[in-house]
Design a protein around this motif. Structure first.
Motif, PDB file in Angstrom:
ATOM      1  N   PRO A 175       0.821  -1.233   0.000  1.00  0.00           N
ATOM      2  CA  PRO A 175       0.000   0.000   0.000  1.00  0.00           C
ATOM      3  C   PRO A 175       0.845   1.269   0.000  1.00  0.00           C
ATOM      4  CG  PRO A 175      -0.233  -1.205   2.069  1.00  0.00           C
ATOM      5  CD  PRO A 175       0.558  -2.070   1.164  1.00  0.00           C
ATOM      6  N   VAL A 176       1.944   1.256   0.758  1.00  0.00           N
ATOM      7  CA  VAL A 176       2.775   2.463   0.828  1.00  0.00           C
ATOM      8  C   VAL A 176       3.351   2.793  -0.550  1.00  0.00           C
ATOM      9  CG1 VAL A 176       4.917   3.407   1.746  1.00  0.00           C
ATOM     10  CG2 VAL A 176       3.331   2.237   3.271  1.00  0.00           C
ATOM     11  N   SER A 177       3.853   1.765  -1.256  1.00  0.00           N
ATOM     12  CA  SER A 177       4.479   2.064  -2.550  1.00  0.00           C
ATOM     13  C   SER A 177       3.465   2.543  -3.560  1.00  0.00           C
ATOM     14  CB  SER A 177       5.162   0.849  -3.153  1.00  0.00           C
ATOM     15  OG  SER A 177       5.576  -0.027  -2.210  1.00  0.00           O
ATOM     16  N   VAL A 178       2.293   1.899  -3.590  1.00  0.00           N
ATOM     17  CA  VAL A 178       1.301   2.334  -4.574  1.00  0.00           C
ATOM     18  C   VAL A 178       0.912   3.780  -4.289  1.00  0.00           C
ATOM     19  CG1 VAL A 178      -1.036   1.969  -5.439  1.00  0.00           C
ATOM     20  CG2 VAL A 178       0.454   0.017  -5.050  1.00  0.00           C
ATOM     21  N   MET A 179       0.766   4.106  -3.002  1.00  0.00           N
ATOM     22  CA  MET A 179       0.394   5.479  -2.671  1.00  0.00           C
ATOM     23  C   MET A 179       1.497   6.461  -3.056  1.00  0.00           C
ATOM     24  SD  MET A 179      -2.020   5.482   0.707  1.00  0.00           S
ATOM     25  CE  MET A 179      -0.746   5.122   1.798  1.00  0.00           C
ATOM     26  N   LEU A 180       2.737   6.105  -2.744  1.00  0.00           N
ATOM     27  CA  LEU A 180       3.837   7.005  -3.090  1.00  0.00           C
ATOM     28  C   LEU A 180       3.976   7.131  -4.610  1.00  0.00           C
ATOM     29  CD1 LEU A 180       6.583   6.124  -0.469  1.00  0.00           C
ATOM     30  CD2 LEU A 180       5.175   8.168  -0.598  1.00  0.00           C
ATOM     31  N   GLY A 181       3.763   6.031  -5.324  1.00  0.00           N
ATOM     32  CA  GLY A 181       3.837   6.065  -6.784  1.00  0.00           C
ATOM     33  C   GLY A 181       2.782   7.003  -7.350  1.00  0.00           C
ATOM     34  N   LEU A 182       1.578   6.904  -6.805  1.00  0.00           N
ATOM     35  CA  LEU A 182       0.497   7.789  -7.250  1.00  0.00           C
ATOM     36  C   LEU A 182       0.823   9.237  -6.924  1.00  0.00           C
ATOM     37  CD1 LEU A 182      -2.684   5.766  -6.211  1.00  0.00           C
ATOM     38  CD2 LEU A 182      -1.928   6.296  -8.508  1.00  0.00           C
ATOM     39  N   LEU A 183       1.382   9.436  -5.734  1.00  0.00           N
ATOM     40  CA  LEU A 183       1.731  10.789  -5.298  1.00  0.00           C
ATOM     41  C   LEU A 183       2.735  11.402  -6.273  1.00  0.00           C
ATOM     42  CD1 LEU A 183       0.935  12.406  -2.745  1.00  0.00           C
ATOM     43  CD2 LEU A 183       3.157  11.796  -1.810  1.00  0.00           C
TER      44      LEU A 183
END
Lengths: 630, 309, 315
Positions: C111-119
């Motif tokens: 979840p953290v990576s997907v969120m950071l990627g989206l960010l």
């Protein structure tokens, strides 16, 4: 009191690597009054799409606005804050793109995409927007309005998507609609249906519109005012009647000259019989073809059924039909690119193997194929000299200096400068590439050249130049051409014979002057009536015609039995046409019509006075079911 | 002058006055590197030079045990020998010299292995795209199988089975990475195969070799060149990791991966001995990635698409 | 849709089979006579022959292969040569450790990576994006042992917050367990997240060139919504694929991390097996790794099919 919308000395530019500006739009000014439809007309590169996007203060990456104003209700949108520009888009100004298939997001339901702008801008609540969307689906005569919103874009047809895009643009009740070539990619019968729907809703909604297109005939149907563009500059502008009936500017005249005439008998040139001999170049007998595994001569998906076609020496055979009718497949089967499931193909009286892998080199040489898109047909990493030289060397064994000489001769033949041999395809314009594409086929010294929609991707003027070239090539080389097109008037002006395909079957074929004169097959009739004329009021007139009522409201259905045109035919006989294969009638020698009606019946119906139908009010009750996508 | 040329010229002249078709040739984009890309190029150039001249510019021989003590700090001067700019390792050898010598091993071997992987992967991958059918099916399954095993595991297995010599190491890395090259080359090949010009060549009756080398490959060169950089990074990391596990390049030859491993215990004494070779690896691989990032950003993200799917 | 899923499963099975052949051939090529290694110095020619006959090692390779494949299918992984314990018992504990580590890393990093990627995709060119792009670029460019070494240097040696070695015995409290696992956890999260962040960002930006994204802009949709609603749903397929590859790596590819932190996981077991020529053990581990990979990739493919309305509900 300011105008609704005003473009004032608008400039748009790109930049070279070193930062020097390249002007794209060079000071364009025009106005749009409330309720008015203004057409921007021009060819590709004229800047018309770029201008249309500027109405929303938007330009594609790499472009910029160095000057000028775009005023909506007197306020310049170019100098607004980005936030205000965003509030404008999809709210005050709405946009309809050329290809609905690409502009609908494949992962989101139609309903959400249609209502999104209105809800986001706070114009309507989700409930209100949904209701309004359904009302618009009704107005646009879309099938199953209540359920349409829950479907995904891939589940509806191209013509329906195009109309859905209109619903998407109109849902928030914009002051100005911008339509960018919204019917260019459509078949003629679909184009009429979409044009009719657009015109109706634009009138009902009372919104102003900017209509971008390269097609003058279409413009004549929808616009009040015309702006003619060339290379980012206005050449001429004025009311539609004035421009259409009395163009003054030479460029406008040239555009008018490229408009295709209504297909009718005698539009082509006289048949030259001198090359005729007993055996035709190509003869296709009882051919069935399609995709997927073949069981008992029947492919999993049948595209063509029981086709019989002859291509006589030095003749041009035009193959006409709407997208999906199998016309390209026919050419691919003849070329051996798609082996036929059943039937025979003869070349000069000798039977050909179905698969090109089993054909002899001389046989391959004699039948050449020209692809629609020169961009993908020419290897971008090969020089023009190599592209043309290879077939010369491969088939004819000519090498070295002789080969260069041949390449030069070919370039001259297609009216290109000889220096082009040392250029790459990307350094040529679209029309020039198409000429190289044709020259490559001729390099093989063929007997038959199969041209698959070679003018469809080109602008009107360029495409009419290619047709002129093709006519010269036919006369100079004596090669036979199979000319595949969805454009009946192009085919009519160029072909000696016409084959009309519908849903994988030949419904009519014969000499061009016979096919384009009564008696017509009902489908040929529909096609002819659907070709837009350069005349204000044509759309209304043609909508009155009998064949339009059922013809454009429903889609193509590929059937195993009966006549495939049954569901769109105004003179269909229930219980016969939908069950039995249509018999072949021969009203004159070598002119065949596949229809259950006798020639006398067809002639009688043609002669009868037109039943008055108001096209704009015609709803098709069962049409909803019939018009399901495939 | 023939009629035809005359025709062409009159038309060209007309074109100038009466609205010729507008050229649609896109302006050619020249590759211009950003400052990060330039740093990348400088670093990669530095290491390539070191691969060639490393042993001559290094102050000491890679195997010289000359220092006063192990794990000496940077800048220590050994009487009568010279300065150890980056300190000494666990065997009292000069770290800077070993890093410069090691470039030959780490970068050189990786480069050769990547080249081999490319030769195999591209030929097989494009052939699979062109021939399709059984050939494609069999190659793809073998390829899936290789990809389904962790690279390090597979490497270990091969190295243990066949011994840890430099040729074996190169061959192992080449085979393992050929499978990922195969995948990408096949994907590019398939994309190009649907182009009409390839079908036109097939319809003409050209041989498969003509189609592979004249029609398809020239169109895949640019994207594959970018991928080469990325692949080289993976091979450097792979060989370093094997060395780190003690199964790669064998002592006393210096290579960056084993230098990290051998000096790891130095960390406990606060020595930076393992950090320097690790930094050397990082400087080379990051530099390549900086260039690749720059290039693929300009070429429209084609590669990014391939790398994901 | 079902047809596509079934097709994926067939391809997966075919891959497993090819792997089994490859693994078998490679392990058979491992140097050293198994019988001699097992029986050691006390071996007599008779005892060696007897051992080979007992294990079927005197039969042709093809027979040995099918014998092995047969017992593999019935769940019998064989007996380890070192000590004679069953492989299942050897693997069970290690598998638990590996799965424990992988699960914790996955739960945190995905979840953290997907969120950071989206960010990063949402604010391209801003400092957030630059830090993330350059940071992840650097992290994927350096070897894992570099990251692990750095972690040890900082967290264990300099700050002395955490133990440098992850020895878990099974009877520690949760807090102790977490402290013990902290170093490998942090290392793996960094390694895996860097990959996923980059791929998420690249996937989104790739879709951002589509005409439907331009349409969304022209409808006045905010950039955040364009990314989350319009772009993300069309990127799920590729993102899920990258996640699957990284999860497979967490199960099978973590040798380096297990070695550095002396963590008793499956990968370390296989390395030890390779070094002691424990063929059945190596074969069993390899098949588990490959099986994990195949299952994860099939799951990713199915997820991609489900996320795509075109494949989910055909016309």
């Amino acid at each position: 009191m300011s105008e609704l919308f005003e473009i004032d000395n608008l400039q748009i530019q790109a930049r070279k690597e070193d930062g020097t500006p390249i002007p794209i739009v060079k000071g364009v000014s025009f106005k749009v009054k409330a309720g008015q439809v203004v057409a921007l007309i021009g060819e590709s590169g004229s800047g018309k799409s770029t201008i249309s996007l500027a109405t929303m203060a938007y330009c594609r990456p790499g472009l910029e606005f160095p000057g000028g104003e775009v005023r909506l209700h007197g306020k310049d949108v170019l100098s607004m804050e980005p936030q205000d520009q965003r509030n404008l888009r999809g709210n005050n100004v709405a946009y309809l793109a050329q290809s609905a298939a690409a502009t609908f997001n494949p992962a989101i339901t139609i309903g959400e995409q249609v209502t999104e702008a209105a809800v986001l801008h706070g114009v309507l609540t989700q409930d209100e927007a949904d209701k309004r969307a359904v009302a618009l689906y009704h107005a646009l005569e879309l099938p199953e309005p209540a359920r349409l919103g829950r479907r995904y874009p891939h589940q509806v047809s191209g013509g329906q998507l195009q109309r859905l895009m209109a619903a998407m643009a109109l849902v928030s009740g914009p002051d100005l609609l911008v339509l960018d070539e919204p019917t260019t990619a459509l078949d003629v019968t679909t184009q009429i249906e979409v044009l009719k729907a657009f015109k109706k809703v634009i009138r009902e909604e009372g919104s102003a519109a900017i209509y971008v297109t390269h097609d003058l005939a279409v413009v004549a149907q929808v616009a009040d005012h015309i702006v003619v563009l060339y290379s980012g500059e206005i050449q001429e502008q004025g009311p539609v009647d004035l421009i259409i009936n009395n163009p003054t500017h030479p460029y406008t005249k040239r555009l008018m000259a490229a408009v295709k005439p209504t297909p009718k008998a005698g539009m082509g040139e006289d048949l030259d019989q001198q090359h005729s001999r007993v055996v035709p170049n190509i003869e296709v007998k009882n051919m069935t073809a399609g995709y997927g595994g073949i069981v008992n001569g029947k492919p999993a998906i049948t595209v063509l059924r029981d086709i019989n076609v002859k291509i006589k020496n030095s003749h041009v055979v035009g193959v006409i039909g709407e997208s999906g009718c199998g016309k390209s497949t026919l050419a691919r089967v003849i070329a051996g690119l798609l082996p036929a499931a059943k039937g025979e193909i003869f070349l000069d009286g000798k039977q050909l193997q179905a698969d090109l892998k089993n054909r002899m080199s001389e046989e391959l040489q004699k039948v050449q194929f020209v692809y629609q898109m020169a961009d993908t047909a020419l290897n971008p990493r090969q020089l023009i000299g190599e592209i043309l030289g290879r077939p010369i060397e491969f088939y004819r064994g000519i090498k070295g200096a002789a080969r260069r000489e041949e390449v030069a001769a070919l370039l001259r033949l297609v009216e290109l400068p000889v220096e082009f041999e040392s250029r790459y395809p990307s350094e040529l314009s679209g029309g020039q590439k198409q000429r190289v594409n044709l020259a490559r086929a001729l390099a093989a010294n063929p007997e038959v050249v199969l041209c698959d929609e070679v003018t469809s991707a080109l602008d009107s003027i360029v495409s009419s130049n290619i047709i002129i070239l093709l006519k010269k090539l036919r006369d100079k080389t004596g090669v036979s051409f199979v000319f595949i097109s969805h454009d009946l008037s192009t085919v009519g002006s160029f072909a000696d014979e016409i084959v009309v395909l519908y849903a994988g079957r030949v419904v009519e074929q014969g000499p061009v002057d016979e096919v384009l004169a009564p008696p017509y097959h009902p489908y040929t009739r529909l096609l002819i009536s659907s070709v837009p004329e350069l005349r204000v009021g044509w759309l209304e007139d043609t909508m009155q015609k009998r064949e339009m009522a059922v013809g454009i409201a429903r889609g193509v259905e590929i059937t195993d039995s009966g006549c495939p045109f049954f569901n769109r035919c105004p003179i269909a006989i229930d219980g016969t046409c939908d069950v039995d294969t249509a018999p072949i009638r021969e009203p004159s020698p070598e002119h065949y019509i596949a229809c259950h009606r006798t020639i006398e019946e067809i002639a009688e119906i043609e002669a009868a006075p037109q039943q008055v139908l108001h096209g704009f009010e015609v709803a098709a009750p069962e049409g909803d079911k019939a018009a399901k996508p495939h | 002058m023939t009629d035809a040329t005359q025709g062409a010229e009159t038309e060209a002249e007309e074109g100038k006055t009466i609205y010729d078709e507008l050229p649609d040739a896109p302006p050619k984009k020249k590759l211009k590197l950003s400052w990060t890309g330039k740093i990348g190029v400088a670093l990669v150039a530095f290491w390539i030079i070191m691969v060639i001249v490393g042993p001559w510019v290094a102050p000491f021989h890679e195997a010289d045990i000359i220092a006063d003590d192990s794990y000496l700090g940077p800048g220590y001067v050994t009487e009568g020998e010279g300065t150890h700019w980056l300190g000494t390792d666990y065997l009292e050898r000069d770290i800077l010299s070993r890093i410069l010598w090691g470039a030959r091993m780490t970068v050189g071997i990786s480069f050769i292995a990547t080249l081999l992987a490319y030769a195999m992967g591209v030929t097989a991958g494009i052939a699979a795209a062109v021939k399709r059918g059984w050939y494609d099916m069999i190659l793809s399954r073998i390829n899936d199988a290789i990809l389904s095993l962790p690279t390090i595991m597979l490497g270990l297995l091969i190295v243990v089975a066949f011994g840890s010599s430099i040729p074996i190491l190169i061959g192992t890395a080449a085979v393992i990475y050929a499978s990922s090259v195969f995948r990408i080359a096949r994907a590019f090949g398939q994309e190009i195969m649907v182009m009409d010009y390839v079908e036109a060549a097939q319809a003409r009756g050209e041989t498969i070799w003509w189609i592979i080398f004249r029609e398809v490959l020239p169109n895949a060169v640019m994207p594959l060149a970018t991928d080469f950089g990325l692949r080289l990074v993976f091979v450097v990391l792979f060989i370093s990791s094997l060395s780190f596990l003690g199964l790669g390049i064998q002592p006393p030859a210096a290579d960056w991966g084993s230098m990290v491993r051998q000096n790891l215990e130095g960390l406990q004494y606060g020595s930076l001995a393992p950090v320097w070779p690790a930094l050397a690896i990082a400087s080379f691989t990051i530099a390549i990635n900086l260039i690749v990032d720059d290039v693929s950003a300009k070429s429209g993200g084609d590669l990014a698409k391939k790398m994901i799917s | 849709m079902q047809r596509m899923v079934i097709q994926r499963i067939w391809i997966g099975l075919a891959t497993l089979w090819v792997v089994s052949v490859m693994v078998f051939i490679m392990t058979a090529a491992l140097p050293g006579d198994v019988a001699a290694i097992v029986l050691g110095q006390s071996a007599t020619p008779e005892s060696l022959a007897a051992y080979r006959a007992e294990r079927g090692l005197d039969q042709p390779l093809v027979f040995q292969y099918f014998g092995w494949l047969g017992s593999l299918m019935t769940g019998d992984l064989g007996i380890s040569k070192a000590g004679g314990a069953t492989i299942s018992s050897l693997i069970a504990g290690r598998l638990y450790n590996t799965m424990l580590l992988a699960a914790i890393v996955a739960v945190i990093s995905v979840p953290v990576s997907v969120m950071l990627g989206l960010l990063a995709a949402m604010y391209p060119g801003t400092w957030i994006d630059r830090v993330l792009t350059f940071g992840t670029l650097s992290l994927i460019s350096v070897p894992e042992f570099f990251i692990a070494t750095f972690m040890v240097l900082i967290l264990a040696v300099k700050l002395q917050w955490l133990p440098a070695i992850a020895n878990i015995s099974g009877d520690e409290t949760y807090l102790e367990l977490l402290r013990g696992l902290a170093m490998p956890l942090i290392t793996l999260i960094i390694v895996v997240a860097a990959q996923m962040i980059r791929m998420t960002r690249a996937g989104i930006l790739n879709v951002m060139n589509s005409p439907y994204i331009e349409m969304a802009i022209l409808k006045g949709v905010r950039r955040n919504r364009i990314i989350l609603r319009h772009a993300f749903f069309n990127t799920i397929g590729p993102i899920v694929n990258v996640i699957a590859l990284n999860l497979a790596y967490l199960v099978s590819g973590v040798v380096i991390v297990e070695t550095i932190f002396a963590y008793p996981g499956l990968a370390k077991l296989m390395i030890d097996g390779v070094q002691t020529r424990d063929l059945p053990l190596v074969q069993a581990c390899a098949m588990i790794f490959c099986g994990t990979y195949v299952v994860l990739i099939i799951l990713a493919d199915v997820a991609a099919i489900l996320a795509n309305p075109r494949l989910r509900n055909p016309k």
